[in-house]
Design an enzyme around this catalytic site. Structure first.
Site, short mmCIF file in Angstrom:
data_model
loop_
_atom_site.label_atom_id
_atom_site.label_comp_id
_atom_site.label_asym_id
_atom_site.label_seq_id
_atom_site.Cartn_x
_atom_site.Cartn_y
_atom_site.Cartn_z
N ASN A 172 13.41 4.15 4.47
CA ASN A 172 12.48 3.16 5.02
C ASN A 172 11.35 3.90 5.72
OD1 ASN A 172 11.50 0.56 5.83
ND2 ASN A 172 12.32 0.95 7.88
N HIS A 219 8.58 3.34 8.86
CA HIS A 219 8.33 2.48 10.03
C HIS A 219 7.10 3.03 10.76
CE1 HIS A 219 9.26 -0.38 13.14
NE2 HIS A 219 9.03 0.56 14.03
N SER A 250 0.83 -1.22 0.00
CA SER A 250 0.00 0.00 0.00
C SER A 250 0.86 1.27 0.00
CB SER A 250 -0.98 0.00 1.18
OG SER A 250 -0.34 0.23 2.39
C1 GRF Z 1 3.88 -0.56 6.79
O1 GRF Z 1 3.20 -0.46 8.00
C2 GRF Z 1 5.28 -0.04 6.93
O2 GRF Z 1 5.40 1.01 7.82
C3 GRF Z 1 6.03 -1.25 7.45
O3 GRF Z 1 5.46 -2.34 6.76
C4 GRF Z 1 4.12 -2.02 6.40
C5 GRF Z 1 4.02 -2.24 4.92
O4 GRF Z 1 2.71 -2.06 4.46
N1 GRF Z 1 7.45 -1.10 7.24
P1 GRF Z 1 2.45 -1.98 2.89
O5 GRF Z 1 3.00 -3.27 2.30
O6 GRF Z 1 3.12 -0.77 2.37
O7 GRF Z 1 0.95 -1.93 2.75
#
Ligand code: GRF
Length: 206
Positions: free
Chosen positions: A113, A115, A19
């Site tokens: 990244n 988080h 997403s």
């Molecule tokens: C997100 O919550 C991101 O912060 C973490 O992993 C999740 C990935 O979600 N690192 P998506 O695959 O981008 O929907």
């Protein structure tokens, strides 16, 4: 001869839903990240929904399965693929595998990244659940440069939300995710602008 600057080419690394990748792609499509393009979407997991989404919207994509492979060897393949696609900036978007020191050294201050916590609180897995269980009153997300330590590099930006008494962990995850989708494009725009300097760990806008 064109005087236009060469676009900043992103390499998106993901392992799952994708997403955040789709939010970045939508920012580009909507003209909110001028001078930025997605060069390649890479997954280390064949079944990642994010890769199916990349295919559906017609973006270059590839799967390099990591399972059972030594980290350095797999990362060397990633590097070769990113170079082949002339990637300038690597964006981890739910990439669920640690990167080798060799990979990080190949893209110094060129790996981002996202988080889902306000780092340095709650690094690692299930950050939102960690924050919820701890009882914090403010939560959020962080976009940071990647260094050799987990969820540790210099912070580019954070977005915060209040934790409501009526929240459960699921609601918190969803509300943080909505902030993530704004934060990642904003951070890419800031890095793309080049209009910042590093003062030790501090990212400072000029
Ligand atoms: C997100 O919550 C991101 O912060 C973490 O992993 C999740 C990935 O979600 N690192 P998506 O695959 O981008 O929907």
């Amino acid at each position: 001869m064109s005087t236009e600057a060469r676009p900043l080419r992103l390499g998106i690394l993901l392992s799952g839903r994708g997403s955040n990748f789709l939010a970045i792609a939508e920012s580009i499509r909507g003209g909110r990240l001028p001078g930025v393009e997605i060069a390649i979407v890479l997954s280390n997991v064949a079944e990642a929904a994010g890769i199916a989404a990349a295919e559906q919207i017609g973006l270059p994509h590839a799967v390099l399965v990591s399972k059972g492979r030594p980290r350095a060897e797999h990362d060397a393949d990633l590097i070769a693929c990113l170079r082949e696609h002339r990637v300038d900036l690597v964006c981890l978007a739910g990439y669920m595998r640690l990167l080798s020191p060799g990979f990080i050294a190949t893209f110094p201050n060129r790996i981002l990244n996202i988080h889902p916590s306000l780092l340095p609180a709650f690094p690692g897995l299930d950050a939102q659940q960690q924050a919820f269980s701890y009882g914090v009153k403010v939560a959020g997300c962080t976009v940071h440069f990647v260094d050799e330590h987990l969820d540790h590099g210099a912070i580019i930006l954070q977005r915060t939300i209040p934790v409501l008494d009526s929240d459960d962990a699921h609601a918190l995850v969803e509300r943080i995710l909505a902030e993530e989708h704004i934060a990642y494009s904003e951070a890419i725009a800031r890095v793309a602008s080049g209009d910042y300097e590093m003062q030790g760990r501090r990212y400072v806008r000029r």
